[in-house]
Enzyme design. Structure first.
Site, PDB file in Angstrom:
ATOM      1  N   CYS A   2       0.712  -1.164  -0.021  1.00 62.87           N
ATOM      2  CA  CYS A   2      -0.024   0.098  -0.143  1.00 62.87           C
ATOM      3  C   CYS A   2       0.917   1.211   0.102  1.00 62.87           C
ATOM      4  O   CYS A   2       1.937   1.324   0.847  1.00 62.87           O
ATOM      5  CB  CYS A   2      -1.086   0.001   1.171  1.00 62.87           C
ATOM      6  SG  CYS A   2      -2.259  -1.401   1.466  1.00 62.87           S
ATOM      7  N   ARG A  28       4.331  -0.360  -4.638  1.00 67.44           N
ATOM      8  CA  ARG A  28       3.942  -0.825  -3.529  1.00 67.44           C
ATOM      9  C   ARG A  28       2.512  -1.595  -3.227  1.00 67.44           C
ATOM     10  O   ARG A  28       2.171  -2.351  -2.304  1.00 67.44           O
ATOM     11  CB  ARG A  28       3.670   0.404  -2.556  1.00 67.44           C
ATOM     12  CG  ARG A  28       4.951   1.056  -2.212  1.00 67.44           C
ATOM     13  CD  ARG A  28       4.840   2.306  -1.476  1.00 67.44           C
ATOM     14  NE  ARG A  28       4.344   2.038  -0.018  1.00 67.44           N
ATOM     15  CZ  ARG A  28       5.586   2.129   0.634  1.00 67.44           C
ATOM     16  NH1 ARG A  28       6.652   2.145   0.572  1.00 67.44           N
ATOM     17  NH2 ARG A  28       5.344   1.504   1.887  1.00 67.44           N
ATOM     18  N   TRP A  74      -2.211  -2.916  -1.693  1.00 66.89           N
ATOM     19  CA  TRP A  74      -1.915  -4.288  -1.547  1.00 66.89           C
ATOM     20  C   TRP A  74      -2.771  -5.032  -0.616  1.00 66.89           C
ATOM     21  O   TRP A  74      -2.469  -4.847   0.546  1.00 66.89           O
ATOM     22  CB  TRP A  74      -0.235  -4.428  -1.337  1.00 66.89           C
ATOM     23  CG  TRP A  74       0.438  -5.772  -1.523  1.00 66.89           C
ATOM     24  CD1 TRP A  74       0.699  -6.492  -2.657  1.00 66.89           C
ATOM     25  CD2 TRP A  74       0.503  -6.727  -0.502  1.00 66.89           C
ATOM     26  NE1 TRP A  74       1.475  -7.688  -2.439  1.00 66.89           N
ATOM     27  CE2 TRP A  74       1.020  -7.867  -1.102  1.00 66.89           C
ATOM     28  CE3 TRP A  74       0.354  -6.607   0.977  1.00 66.89           C
ATOM     29  CZ2 TRP A  74       1.646  -8.875  -0.094  1.00 66.89           C
ATOM     30  CZ3 TRP A  74       0.797  -7.905   1.951  1.00 66.89           C
ATOM     31  CH2 TRP A  74       1.416  -8.995   1.166  1.00 66.89           C
ATOM     32  N   ASN A 100      -1.810   2.552   5.193  1.00 65.94           N
ATOM     33  CA  ASN A 100      -0.847   1.333   4.931  1.00 65.94           C
ATOM     34  C   ASN A 100      -0.318   0.848   6.321  1.00 65.94           C
ATOM     35  O   ASN A 100       0.143   1.554   7.333  1.00 65.94           O
ATOM     36  CB  ASN A 100       0.449   2.334   4.467  1.00 65.94           C
ATOM     37  CG  ASN A 100       1.684   1.134   4.228  1.00 65.94           C
ATOM     38  OD1 ASN A 100       1.241   0.081   3.877  1.00 65.94           O
ATOM     39  ND2 ASN A 100       2.783   1.736   4.370  1.00 65.94           N
ATOM     40  N   GLY A 101      -0.575  -0.492   6.365  1.00 63.26           N
ATOM     41  CA  GLY A 101      -0.489  -1.216   7.585  1.00 63.26           C
ATOM     42  C   GLY A 101      -1.428  -2.223   7.798  1.00 63.26           C
ATOM     43  O   GLY A 101      -2.166  -2.475   7.020  1.00 63.26           O
ATOM     44  N   GLU A 464      19.433 -16.496  -6.292  1.00 60.02           N
ATOM     45  CA  GLU A 464      18.895 -15.021  -6.832  1.00 60.02           C
ATOM     46  C   GLU A 464      18.367 -15.339  -8.048  1.00 60.02           C
ATOM     47  O   GLU A 464      17.124 -14.954  -8.646  1.00 60.02           O
ATOM     48  CB  GLU A 464      19.895 -14.258  -6.862  1.00 60.02           C
ATOM     49  CG  GLU A 464      19.590 -12.953  -7.340  1.00 60.02           C
ATOM     50  CD  GLU A 464      18.399 -12.107  -6.598  1.00 60.02           C
ATOM     51  OE1 GLU A 464      17.913 -12.574  -5.369  1.00 60.02           O
ATOM     52  OE2 GLU A 464      17.996 -11.261  -7.029  1.00 60.02           O
ATOM     53  N   LYS A 468      14.465 -14.505  -9.003  1.00 53.99           N
ATOM     54  CA  LYS A 468      14.160 -13.485 -10.102  1.00 53.99           C
ATOM     55  C   LYS A 468      13.007 -14.134 -11.120  1.00 53.99           C
ATOM     56  O   LYS A 468      12.230 -13.759 -11.276  1.00 53.99           O
ATOM     57  CB  LYS A 468      15.158 -13.177 -10.939  1.00 53.99           C
ATOM     58  CG  LYS A 468      16.023 -12.197 -10.169  1.00 53.99           C
ATOM     59  CD  LYS A 468      15.579 -10.641 -10.209  1.00 53.99           C
ATOM     60  CE  LYS A 468      14.894 -10.544  -8.773  1.00 53.99           C
ATOM     61  NZ  LYS A 468      15.697 -10.038  -7.591  1.00 53.99           N
ATOM     62  N   GLU A 471       9.654 -14.843  -9.353  1.00 52.29           N
ATOM     63  CA  GLU A 471       8.976 -13.609  -9.107  1.00 52.29           C
ATOM     64  C   GLU A 471       8.216 -12.838 -10.264  1.00 52.29           C
ATOM     65  O   GLU A 471       6.964 -12.503 -10.133  1.00 52.29           O
ATOM     66  CB  GLU A 471       9.941 -12.654  -8.379  1.00 52.29           C
ATOM     67  CG  GLU A 471       9.639 -11.654  -7.759  1.00 52.29           C
ATOM     68  CD  GLU A 471      10.709 -10.753  -7.224  1.00 52.29           C
ATOM     69  OE1 GLU A 471      11.781 -10.938  -7.698  1.00 52.29           O
ATOM     70  OE2 GLU A 471      10.394  -9.849  -6.271  1.00 52.29           O
ATOM     71  N   HIS A 487      20.936 -35.407  -3.339  1.00 43.72           N
ATOM     72  CA  HIS A 487      20.323 -35.888  -2.173  1.00 43.72           C
ATOM     73  C   HIS A 487      18.695 -35.648  -2.075  1.00 43.72           C
ATOM     74  O   HIS A 487      18.159 -35.663  -1.333  1.00 43.72           O
ATOM     75  CB  HIS A 487      20.795 -34.813  -0.951  1.00 43.72           C
ATOM     76  CG  HIS A 487      22.423 -35.207  -0.743  1.00 43.72           C
ATOM     77  ND1 HIS A 487      22.910 -36.379  -0.307  1.00 43.72           N
ATOM     78  CD2 HIS A 487      23.355 -34.257  -1.117  1.00 43.72           C
ATOM     79  CE1 HIS A 487      24.251 -36.121  -0.087  1.00 43.72           C
ATOM     80  NE2 HIS A 487      24.435 -34.903  -0.461  1.00 43.72           N
ATOM     81  N   LYS A 587       6.870  -4.127  -3.588  1.00 41.14           N
ATOM     82  CA  LYS A 587       8.316  -3.530  -3.294  1.00 41.14           C
ATOM     83  C   LYS A 587       8.646  -3.761  -2.242  1.00 41.14           C
ATOM     84  O   LYS A 587       9.665  -4.187  -1.456  1.00 41.14           O
ATOM     85  CB  LYS A 587       8.663  -2.432  -4.164  1.00 41.14           C
ATOM     86  CG  LYS A 587       9.638  -1.938  -3.865  1.00 41.14           C
ATOM     87  CD  LYS A 587      10.630  -2.603  -5.359  1.00 41.14           C
ATOM     88  CE  LYS A 587      12.136  -2.057  -5.061  1.00 41.14           C
ATOM     89  NZ  LYS A 587      12.695  -3.038  -5.945  1.00 41.14           N
TER      90      LYS A 587
END
Ligand code: AGP
Length: 592
Positions: A2, A28, A74, A100-101, A464, A468, A471, A487, A587
């Site tokens: 948010c 956001r 969000w 936001n929260g 990483e 990526k 995502e 394994h 983000k």
């Protein structure tokens, strides 16, 4: 997570400016968007979807008035629907709130307010706030006091912006645990979750701390604590320019940010003398503990390999969200290094607060003045500039640059600085391989699973690369320490499954090569990253991405990650996905 914005302007309408500002916060959240302006009555437009889609349908700039608030969501509580979009209002539509929260005790407060006759129209936790304010204003409090009293009732995290028809020339902002900044320019005042929202209008910014309230009106800005006492705060002048947060001709922010990486690393390396100075005052730490989330966690993993090899110091890496369960052995001899591009990730901030109680803390952060930078004992700024794409790219390589500088300074290995400064040029050369990577991306765009393998310094790179991919392409990707395949995961390797193998020349090379042969023998198609002079690799791989032979294993993570970012980016575009706004993600993650 948010984004909220508010503005009071001088001689122009607020709605177009609010839309422009909130667009800068779309990283956001992009489940819904809404704007409220108020003059004689509260006027609100809001809808589900990304800002451009909603604007096309509702003409969000078409609201009167010189002041207002806006929100991108969000979703946390309640589906991403129009009803759950902010701003939320009270029963009489006289108070509007963006938030936001997360309000943890919203259920009990909602039951209480409903029993008192308040009517709710959404499933959000936020909606209790305008109703609480309404209740206290009806009891005779003014807006400021009603907000103070409301925040005493709520548990959780919030950055709020509130307007009321009954006090029409005012915006009140409050902060607890979620970021909130104030922007000041000539006779115009802004509130926002993050600096890029206001950069086009001002670079003079005040960072609010927890439990502070700001009152904006046409005469200026007043900041108070929650007891109503006026407090003086420093105004920071931000050296980011507005066009740093523009696409500059690139199709997406992510692609622009990938191409900005040589510059980002170069700028970050300029911090060398400050880091040397900081390190000189360090006591003799016996242990290093890195803590971070997501991509920043992968940077921490590189840190572990680096510190253990350059300093021979016991180094551990912890996920910030797990830290409270494993932090028992912290002591004064430990340096806890927290890595966060945003400086506002809730998990990382919680870990920082735990670490602060027992150990010295150092935060590596990209965004100036954020909570992590104010609460840690020491700070290193990465100099990546604003990163808008949800997937971290230039901030990751800048975090690595900072970690290398720190390790080199702590180890007194100035000889390695000469190697470090060559990295931006190697990165530039790697970026020239984009056409080859686009070709690979077009051939693998419909693949269901991807594996990424590497050992030692290349293991975090594999992790990483997989993150990526997941995502922004929604393809299943797994990063493994190459030696771990046998394994268990080897059972998943079958004909034509792509395996990306990271094999710079060095200690781990030969063993990873054997693991590569193992997956080839089971039908995998291998995309290998290695030295251009690595003839065996060139002949063994189905696709080979070559690097300068001089790039040693030690420095390889900063450079070898670049083709993996490009691969994920181009597969994302091939699949018709917007890589800047992947679904379900935001983000800056300000909830635990
Ligand atoms: C990276 O591409 C992700 N968007 C995510 O994993 C991110 O790195 C993580 O949320 C941590 O964020 P921070 O660096 O701002 O703390």
């Amino acid at each position: 997570m948010c984004g909220i914005v508010g503005c009071i302007l001088k001689d122009r309408e607020a709605a177009p400016i609010l839309l422009e500002c909130v667009k800068k916060l779309e990283y956001r959240g992009y489940d819904s968007v809404g704007i409220a302006t108020s003059a004689d009555e509260m006027i609100i437009k809001k809808g589900q979807g990304k800002i451009d889609e909603v604007h096309e349908k509702l003409h969000l700039t078409d609201l009167p008035g010189y002041m207002g608030i806006a929100h991108v969501r969000w979703a946390t509580h309640g589906l991403p629907t129009k009803e759950n979009a902010h701003p939320h209002t009270d029963c009489r539509n006289r108070i509007a709130v963006v938030h936001n929260g997360i309000i943890e005790n919203f259920r009990e407060l909602r039951d209480q307010l409903e029993a008192e006759g308040h009517k709710f129209t959404s499933d959000t936790d936020t909606e209790i706030i305008p109703h609480l304010i309404e209740k206290y204003m009806e009891e005779g409090l003014n807006l400021e006091k009603a907000i103070q009293k409301s925040t005493q009732q709520i548990r959780g995290s919030y950055a709020l912006a509130v307007i009321s028809v009954d006090e029409p020339d005012k915006i009140i902002g409050v902060r607890k645990e979620s970021p909130l900044i104030v922007g000041k320019s000539e006779g115009e005042y802004f509130l926002a979750s993050d600096v890029p929202a206001v950069l086009k209008h001002t670079n003079h910014v005040i960072y609010l701390d927890n439990n502070e309230m700001v009152i904006l009106n046409k005469d200026g800005v007043t900041i108070k604590n929650m007891e109503g006492k006026v407090i003086q705060k420093e105004v920071d002048v931000i050296d980011w320019t507005p066009d740093m947060a523009e696409k500059r001709g690139y199709q997406h922010f992510m692609l622009k940010e990938i191409h900005e990486q040589p510059e980002a690393v170069k700028n970050t390396l300029m911090e060398a003398s400050d880091i040397k100075e900081m390190v000189r005052k360090f006591p003799n730490f016996k242990r290093i503990c890195f803590v971070a989330c997501g991509t920043s966690y992968h940077a921490s993993m590189v840190g572990k390999y680096l510190f253990e090899s350059l300093l021979d110091i016991n180094t551990q890496v912890e996920l910030a969200s797990e830290f409270e369960y494993v932090s028992g052995s912290l002591d004064q001899d430990t340096l806890v290094i927290l890595i966060s591009q945003s400086g506002e990730t809730a998990d990382t901030l919680k870990a920082l607060r735990i670490a602060n109680e027992k150990s010295e803390t150092l935060a590596i952060v990209n965004v100036l003045g954020t909570t992590a930078t104010r609460e840690a004992d020491h700070v290193i700024y990465t100099r990546a500039g604003p990163e808008i794409g949800v997937a971290a790219t230039k901030t990751y390589v800048s975090q690595l640059a900072s970690i290398y500088l720190l390790a080199i300074c702590m180890a007194g290995r100035n000889d390695l600085l000469n190697e470090l400064v060559k990295i931006p040029d190697y990165m530039k050369k790697t970026l020239e391989k984009e056409d080859q990577i686009m070709d690979i991306a077009s051939r693998y765009k419909d693949t269901r699973d991807f594996f990424f393998i590497g050992r030692g310094f290349s293991y975090p790179t594999a992790m990483e690369g997989a993150l990526k991919l997941k995502e922004i392409t929604y393809i299943h990707g797994e990063g493994y320490a190459a030696g771990e395949l046998k394994h268990g995961p080897l059972a998943l390797i079958e004909d034509d499954v792509p395996v990306v193998a990271v094999l710079p020349p060095g200690k781990s090379h030969d063993k990873t090569l054997s693991n590569l042969e193992e997956v080839k023998a089971r039908g995998a198609r291998v995309i290998a990253l290695g030295s251009s002079q690595d003839e065996i690799l060139v002949s063994e791989a189905n696709d080979f991405i070559g690097f300068d032979d001089e790039i040693s294993e030690l420095f390889s993570p900063i450079i070898y990650v670049v083709p993996l970012q490009l691969l994920a980016y181009h597969i994302s575009v091939e699949r018709g996905i917007d890589p800047d706004k992947p679904k379900n993600l935001a983000k800056c993650v300000t909830v635990e």
